[in-house]
Design a protein around this motif. Structure first.
Motif, PDB file in Angstrom:
ATOM      1  N   ASP A  90       0.817  -1.217   0.000  1.00  0.00           N
ATOM      2  CA  ASP A  90       0.000   0.000   0.000  1.00  0.00           C
ATOM      3  C   ASP A  90       0.848   1.264   0.000  1.00  0.00           C
ATOM      4  O   ASP A  90       0.590   2.206  -0.748  1.00  0.00           O
TER       5      ASP A  90
ATOM      6  N   HIS B  22      -0.384   1.970  -5.825  1.00  0.00           N
ATOM      7  CA  HIS B  22      -0.728   3.131  -6.642  1.00  0.00           C
ATOM      8  C   HIS B  22       0.026   3.084  -7.971  1.00  0.00           C
ATOM      9  O   HIS B  22      -0.554   3.305  -9.043  1.00  0.00           O
TER      10      HIS B  22
ATOM     11  N   LEU C 267      -1.122   0.045 -10.251  1.00  0.00           N
ATOM     12  CA  LEU C 267      -2.436   0.164 -10.883  1.00  0.00           C
ATOM     13  C   LEU C 267      -2.484   1.226 -11.980  1.00  0.00           C
ATOM     14  O   LEU C 267      -3.525   1.372 -12.629  1.00  0.00           O
TER      15      LEU C 267
ATOM     16  N   CYS D  32      -1.143  -6.013  -0.119  1.00  0.00           N
ATOM     17  CA  CYS D  32      -2.027  -4.925   0.298  1.00  0.00           C
ATOM     18  C   CYS D  32      -2.761  -5.305   1.583  1.00  0.00           C
ATOM     19  O   CYS D  32      -3.036  -6.485   1.839  1.00  0.00           O
TER      20      CYS D  32
ATOM     21  N   SER E  87     -11.555  -3.101  -3.523  1.00  0.00           N
ATOM     22  CA  SER E  87     -10.487  -2.348  -2.861  1.00  0.00           C
ATOM     23  C   SER E  87      -9.262  -2.327  -3.773  1.00  0.00           C
ATOM     24  O   SER E  87      -9.198  -3.034  -4.779  1.00  0.00           O
ATOM     25  N   THR E  88      -8.254  -1.518  -3.432  1.00  0.00           N
ATOM     26  CA  THR E  88      -7.042  -1.486  -4.256  1.00  0.00           C
ATOM     27  C   THR E  88      -6.331  -2.835  -4.230  1.00  0.00           C
ATOM     28  O   THR E  88      -5.731  -3.242  -5.231  1.00  0.00           O
TER      29      THR E  88
ATOM     30  N   TYR F 202      -8.144  -4.975  -6.733  1.00  0.00           N
ATOM     31  CA  TYR F 202      -7.811  -4.573  -8.098  1.00  0.00           C
ATOM     32  C   TYR F 202      -6.375  -4.934  -8.457  1.00  0.00           C
ATOM     33  O   TYR F 202      -6.058  -5.191  -9.631  1.00  0.00           O
ATOM     34  N   CYS F 203      -5.492  -4.962  -7.474  1.00  0.00           N
ATOM     35  CA  CYS F 203      -4.114  -5.363  -7.738  1.00  0.00           C
ATOM     36  C   CYS F 203      -4.080  -6.777  -8.314  1.00  0.00           C
ATOM     37  O   CYS F 203      -3.434  -7.021  -9.347  1.00  0.00           O
TER      38      CYS F 203
END
Length: 483
Positions: free
Chosen positions: A9, A27, A30, A47, A54-55, A58-59
């Motif tokens: 993260d 960040h 992505l 993460c 959530s990120t 999506y990762c």
């Protein structure tokens, strides 16, 4: 060869650990098109949250879309939120003291700090491939059950837990921390799964070396791994199994895990499932009208099964254990009493038995198949004074008959055609089809996934070309996948 990338993260999350050029923030990862040109990449998603949309979620999603191999996969994330029917293998739990009724542990890349729980930790990691898991188990009415299995954020680990995390991350992703080797680099790496303690492996040591040399010639490397190296699979682009396969042993777990990681697998789990069970195989071949010896599948509850076998198959007959290999679990019964005695022994561990007509021949044909095409032909002669190719003596010694290899052009066409039809019902992998030829007709005895390829046996006619064909097929499949 897969490269490793650790996604977190925030850069500050990595402060307790050694700096690494393989670490990026989610960040950056992505960003549109980021790392999309690096298909041979293993992503470790660390993460904090894998919640839907959530990120962290999506990762993993973006990694799979880019052709990267990622842990955890999106399907694994979804399974963790939905799978409540996980069957818990004992794997040493039955050996714990009766006073232990609750277990709470953290699993780091399939490892934990309690030697008594190592096996169950590895099994859980095979099912839920997540970097850090919190697992709680309890014993209810004498049986162990899973209370919770959930991801644990590596950012929240205590200092002693951070040491364990770093230790097992290093084990899992060795190449992240090591300097590149000065030796020749290869474009692709294939794991070759072997069992050094196996008495009758699929390939002898000389053949394994020839497979490796063949792979090297076309820009690939073959790395031998063993039963305890499941966590290393993500390092590789393919898995080549050279240990005797069975649904119940480690080979099937490796094939399943490699397939889930997106590796090229030879042979794949479906082929193992189809080929290792003779009952399934006989039913499949009969349904598609592939000639086989006269067969009868029966169970103990069948009324008059003894008479049915004698009336339909005759005596002597051959009884087969569904998952036997190398002539193990194949018995010839000459009379009614022997039929009853041997069948009852098999019924102790199998609900079904396959009975087949006894068809004596001097030799069996073996046709090697790869990608739906025959690649070699051998004749295996019966062991002297015995009715099978392999004779297993009470002393534990195994003897076998003679053999030869011939040009495919010299093999009777009906043998080639029947072998091809049988193998194509299984798939497009590497198979060995065993057949008997009687009165100009070919009968399939079995189709073997992961067939024997030994030096100076199966390669006797074609030499290095046998190894080249197998390795070239690996290369073709890897390139088709864009790895």
């Amino acid at each position: 060869m897969a490269q490793f990338l650790i996604v977190i993260d925030d850069a500050s999350d990595w402060r307790p650990y050694l700096p690494s050029d393989n670490m990026v923030t989610v960040h950056d990862y992505l960003d549109m098109g980021a790392y999309a040109d690096r298909s041979a990449m293993q992503v470790i998603n660390l993460c904090r949250s894998y919640d839907y949309l959530s990120t962290g979620y999506y990762c993993s999603l973006m990694a799979e879309a880019r052709g990267h191999r990622v842990i955890p996969r999106v399907m694994t994330i979804n399974d963790l939120t939905q799978d409540r029917l996980f069957s818990l293998p004992l794997s040493g739990l039955d050996k714990l003291p009766d006073s232990v009724n609750d277990i709470a542990m953290k699993i780091y890349f399939g490892f934990c700090d309690n030697p008594q729980l190592e096996k169950i930790a590895r099994k859980i990691f095979e099912r839920f491939t997540v970097p850090v898991l919190v697992v709680r188990l309890s014993r209810q009415a004498g049986k162990w059950q899973v209370d919770t299995i959930e991801p644990s954020a590596f950012q929240d680990l205590t200092e002693p837990e951070q040491d364990l995390f770093a230790k097992y991350l290093e084990v899992f992703s060795q190449k992240v921390w090591k300097l590149p080797k000065a030796a020749k680099r290869y474009r692709y790496e294939i794991a070759m799964l072997v069992d050094e303690h196996e008495k009758m492996p699929a390939s002898d040591k000389a053949a394994l070396k020839l497979f490796t040399k063949s792979a090297n010639r076309i820009g690939m490397d073959l790395v031998q791994i063993g039963a305890n190296d499941l966590a290393r699979l993500s390092e590789f682009d393919g898995l080549f199994i050279r240990s005797t396969t069975n649904i119940s042993n480690f080979t099937y777990r490796f094939a399943k895990a490699a397939e889930q990681l997106g590796l090229v697998v030879m042979d794949d789990p479906e082929s193992i499932m189809k080929c290792t069970n003779k009952v399934f195989l006989t039913e499949l071949l009969n349904r598609h009208k592939v000639p086989v010896p006269k067969s009868l599948i029966f169970k103990k509850s069948d009324e008059n099964w003894v008479d049915n076998v004698i009336d339909n198959i005759g005596l002597p007959a051959v009884l087969k254990v569904p998952d036997g290999a190398f002539s193990l679990g194949v018995l010839k019964v000459k009379d009614r009493q022997a039929l009853i005695e041997q069948a009852n022994k098999i019924f102790e561990h199998s609900a079904l038995i396959l009975a087949q007509a006894f068809m004596p021949t001097d030799y069996d044909w073996r046709i090697g198949m790869l990608n739906r095409q025959p690649i070699y032909a051998c004749r295996y002669f019966m062991s002297r004074g015995h009715w099978q190719i392999y004779q297993h003596h009470q002393s534990g010694r195994v003897s076998s008959g003679d053999f030869d290899c011939v040009d495919l052009k010299m093999v009777p066409q009906q043998v080639i055609d029947t072998a091809t039809k049988a193998a194509n019902l299984i798939g497009a992998g590497l198979y060995g089809v065993d057949l008997k030829e009687i009165d100009g007709k070919a009968y399939v005895i079995e189709v073997n996934d992961n067939p024997s390829i030994d030096h100076d046996v199966e390669d006797l006619f074609l030499g290095d070309l046998v190894y080249d064909r197998v390795m070239t097929e690996f290369l073709r499949r890897i390139q088709l996948r864009g790895l």
